[in-house]
Write a protein that holds these residues in place. Structure first.
Motif, PDB file in Angstrom:
ATOM      1  N   ARG A  42       0.829  -1.204   0.000  1.00  0.00           N
ATOM      2  CA  ARG A  42       0.000   0.000   0.000  1.00  0.00           C
ATOM      3  C   ARG A  42       0.866   1.258   0.000  1.00  0.00           C
ATOM      4  O   ARG A  42       0.526   2.248  -0.646  1.00  0.00           O
ATOM      5  CB  ARG A  42      -0.950  -0.012   1.196  1.00  0.00           C
ATOM      6  N   GLU A  43       1.996   1.228   0.698  1.00  0.00           N
ATOM      7  CA  GLU A  43       2.900   2.378   0.691  1.00  0.00           C
ATOM      8  C   GLU A  43       3.509   2.580  -0.695  1.00  0.00           C
ATOM      9  O   GLU A  43       3.702   3.711  -1.132  1.00  0.00           O
ATOM     10  CB  GLU A  43       4.019   2.201   1.719  1.00  0.00           C
ATOM     11  N   ILE A  44       3.802   1.498  -1.386  1.00  0.00           N
ATOM     12  CA  ILE A  44       4.345   1.595  -2.739  1.00  0.00           C
ATOM     13  C   ILE A  44       3.300   2.222  -3.672  1.00  0.00           C
ATOM     14  O   ILE A  44       3.600   3.140  -4.440  1.00  0.00           O
ATOM     15  CB  ILE A  44       4.776   0.205  -3.272  1.00  0.00           C
ATOM     16  N   VAL A  45       2.064   1.741  -3.588  1.00  0.00           N
ATOM     17  CA  VAL A  45       0.993   2.291  -4.424  1.00  0.00           C
ATOM     18  C   VAL A  45       0.763   3.760  -4.077  1.00  0.00           C
ATOM     19  O   VAL A  45       0.595   4.604  -4.968  1.00  0.00           O
ATOM     20  CB  VAL A  45      -0.307   1.460  -4.282  1.00  0.00           C
ATOM     21  N   ASP A  46       0.777   4.105  -2.788  1.00  0.00           N
ATOM     22  CA  ASP A  46       0.612   5.500  -2.384  1.00  0.00           C
ATOM     23  C   ASP A  46       1.728   6.364  -2.950  1.00  0.00           C
ATOM     24  O   ASP A  46       1.496   7.497  -3.392  1.00  0.00           O
ATOM     25  CB  ASP A  46       0.590   5.626  -0.860  1.00  0.00           C
ATOM     26  N   ALA A  47       2.953   5.851  -2.961  1.00  0.00           N
ATOM     27  CA  ALA A  47       4.073   6.615  -3.495  1.00  0.00           C
ATOM     28  C   ALA A  47       3.937   6.808  -5.007  1.00  0.00           C
ATOM     29  O   ALA A  47       4.224   7.890  -5.537  1.00  0.00           O
ATOM     30  CB  ALA A  47       5.387   5.924  -3.158  1.00  0.00           C
ATOM     31  N   VAL A  57       9.568  14.201  -9.547  1.00  0.00           N
ATOM     32  CA  VAL A  57      10.498  13.158  -9.941  1.00  0.00           C
ATOM     33  C   VAL A  57      11.850  13.305  -9.240  1.00  0.00           C
ATOM     34  O   VAL A  57      12.712  12.457  -9.384  1.00  0.00           O
ATOM     35  CB  VAL A  57      10.714  13.128 -11.471  1.00  0.00           C
ATOM     36  N   ALA A  58      12.030  14.386  -8.497  1.00  0.00           N
ATOM     37  CA  ALA A  58      13.306  14.605  -7.822  1.00  0.00           C
ATOM     38  C   ALA A  58      13.408  13.791  -6.535  1.00  0.00           C
ATOM     39  O   ALA A  58      14.482  13.365  -6.144  1.00  0.00           O
ATOM     40  CB  ALA A  58      13.478  16.080  -7.514  1.00  0.00           C
ATOM     41  N   GLY A  59      12.328  13.561  -5.875  1.00  0.00           N
ATOM     42  CA  GLY A  59      12.314  12.808  -4.635  1.00  0.00           C
ATOM     43  C   GLY A  59      10.898  12.754  -4.107  1.00  0.00           C
ATOM     44  O   GLY A  59      10.047  13.534  -4.516  1.00  0.00           O
ATOM     45  N   GLY A  63       8.272  10.253   4.606  1.00  0.00           N
ATOM     46  CA  GLY A  63       7.550   9.056   5.023  1.00  0.00           C
ATOM     47  C   GLY A  63       7.279   8.055   3.919  1.00  0.00           C
ATOM     48  O   GLY A  63       6.885   6.928   4.198  1.00  0.00           O
ATOM     49  N   LEU A  64       7.458   8.450   2.655  1.00  0.00           N
ATOM     50  CA  LEU A  64       7.250   7.522   1.551  1.00  0.00           C
ATOM     51  C   LEU A  64       8.553   6.797   1.248  1.00  0.00           C
ATOM     52  O   LEU A  64       9.631   7.310   1.530  1.00  0.00           O
ATOM     53  CB  LEU A  64       6.757   8.274   0.310  1.00  0.00           C
ATOM     54  N   PRO A  65       8.479   5.603   0.672  1.00  0.00           N
ATOM     55  CA  PRO A  65       9.706   4.874   0.319  1.00  0.00           C
ATOM     56  C   PRO A  65      10.563   5.667  -0.662  1.00  0.00           C
ATOM     57  O   PRO A  65      10.082   6.590  -1.324  1.00  0.00           O
ATOM     58  CB  PRO A  65       9.191   3.590  -0.327  1.00  0.00           C
ATOM     59  N   ALA A  66      11.827   5.297  -0.782  1.00  0.00           N
ATOM     60  CA  ALA A  66      12.750   5.984  -1.680  1.00  0.00           C
ATOM     61  C   ALA A  66      12.274   5.888  -3.123  1.00  0.00           C
ATOM     62  O   ALA A  66      11.684   4.879  -3.538  1.00  0.00           O
ATOM     63  CB  ALA A  66      14.141   5.375  -1.549  1.00  0.00           C
ATOM     64  N   LEU A  67      12.549   6.932  -3.897  1.00  0.00           N
ATOM     65  CA  LEU A  67      12.092   6.995  -5.277  1.00  0.00           C
ATOM     66  C   LEU A  67      12.625   5.828  -6.114  1.00  0.00           C
ATOM     67  O   LEU A  67      11.896   5.251  -6.913  1.00  0.00           O
ATOM     68  CB  LEU A  67      12.507   8.328  -5.911  1.00  0.00           C
ATOM     69  N   ALA A  68      13.874   5.451  -5.929  1.00  0.00           N
ATOM     70  CA  ALA A  68      14.445   4.335  -6.693  1.00  0.00           C
ATOM     71  C   ALA A  68      13.708   3.033  -6.389  1.00  0.00           C
ATOM     72  O   ALA A  68      13.459   2.221  -7.285  1.00  0.00           O
ATOM     73  CB  ALA A  68      15.929   4.192  -6.379  1.00  0.00           C
ATOM     74  N   HIS A  69      13.346   2.831  -5.140  1.00  0.00           N
ATOM     75  CA  HIS A  69      12.612   1.632  -4.733  1.00  0.00           C
ATOM     76  C   HIS A  69      11.227   1.619  -5.389  1.00  0.00           C
ATOM     77  O   HIS A  69      10.793   0.603  -5.942  1.00  0.00           O
ATOM     78  CB  HIS A  69      12.507   1.613  -3.205  1.00  0.00           C
ATOM     79  N   TYR A  71      10.286   3.309  -8.064  1.00  0.00           N
ATOM     80  CA  TYR A  71      10.432   3.191  -9.509  1.00  0.00           C
ATOM     81  C   TYR A  71      10.651   1.730  -9.916  1.00  0.00           C
ATOM     82  O   TYR A  71      10.123   1.285 -10.929  1.00  0.00           O
ATOM     83  CB  TYR A  71      11.587   4.052 -10.021  1.00  0.00           C
ATOM     84  N   GLY A  72      11.415   0.995  -9.122  1.00  0.00           N
ATOM     85  CA  GLY A  72      11.648  -0.414  -9.426  1.00  0.00           C
ATOM     86  C   GLY A  72      10.350  -1.206  -9.462  1.00  0.00           C
ATOM     87  O   GLY A  72      10.118  -2.015 -10.376  1.00  0.00           O
ATOM     88  N   PHE A  73       9.476  -0.969  -8.481  1.00  0.00           N
ATOM     89  CA  PHE A  73       8.179  -1.652  -8.473  1.00  0.00           C
ATOM     90  C   PHE A  73       7.350  -1.234  -9.675  1.00  0.00           C
ATOM     91  O   PHE A  73       6.760  -2.076 -10.363  1.00  0.00           O
ATOM     92  CB  PHE A  73       7.411  -1.339  -7.185  1.00  0.00           C
ATOM     93  N   MET A  74       7.301   0.067  -9.946  1.00  0.00           N
ATOM     94  CA  MET A  74       6.489   0.564 -11.056  1.00  0.00           C
ATOM     95  C   MET A  74       6.985  -0.006 -12.381  1.00  0.00           C
ATOM     96  O   MET A  74       6.187  -0.427 -13.215  1.00  0.00           O
ATOM     97  CB  MET A  74       6.524   2.098 -11.079  1.00  0.00           C
TER      98      MET A  74
END
Length: 157
Positions: A42-47, A57-59, A63-69, A71-74
């Motif tokens: 759910r945190e990934i989807v929220d991010a 796209v800069a960050g 409280g949200l997971p790191a952008l690289a993390h 992006y990997g899921f997406m």
């Protein structure tokens, strides 16, 4: 640990009930096995929704997971067609609730009058009286099975 701030793009409980079953099984739960995921889905989807909502796209926000993390899921979900399946499922559900057919179908038919080159013989030319053009007609058509383009977006406020 304190709870992270809520953002307008966060999923509501009723939205999560629709999205969660459409996500792929985590690798750690497959027979091949894998590492447990660091963040809840759910945190990934929220991010992902936060990035779509803000265009950031800069960050990501606090409280949200790191952008690289995220992006990997997406990227993995998009490559497997998961994002398209979620979009299609939600679009069909919305259309059914509106009393429409689950899939939109559109056909566009158009014609153009083309002025021919001087080398084109008069026997292969026609006349478009409406446009007052002596030339050839070109008919085009396009059939698209899904004309509705939907994406994850924040709910209206």
């Amino acid at each position: 640990m304190p709870r992270r701030p809520c953002y307008p793009s966060d999923t509501w409980d009723d939205e999560w009930v629709l999205i969660e079953p459409l996500l792929p099984v985590p690798a750690c739960e497959t027979p091949a096995g894998g590492r447990p995921e660091k963040h809840p889905r759910r945190e990934i989807v929220d991010a992902i929704r936060y990035v779509v909502d803000t265009g950031c796209v800069a960050g990501l926000a606090q409280g949200l997971p790191a952008l690289a993390h995220v992006y990997g899921f997406m990227a993995r979900w998009a490559a497997r067609g998961v994002v398209g399946q979620i979009r299609d499922h939600l679009r069909m559900r919305i259309r059914r609730e509106m009393g429409r057919a689950p899939g939109a179908v559109a056909t566009v038919i158009d014609s153009q009058s083309i002025k021919p080159a001087d080398t084109v013989g008069k026997d292969s030319r026609g006349n478009d009286a409406g446009k007052k053009i002596n030339g050839r007609k070109r008919h085009t058509w396009s059939w698209t099975p899904r004309t509705c383009r939907c994406s994850w977006s924040p709910r209206p406020t």
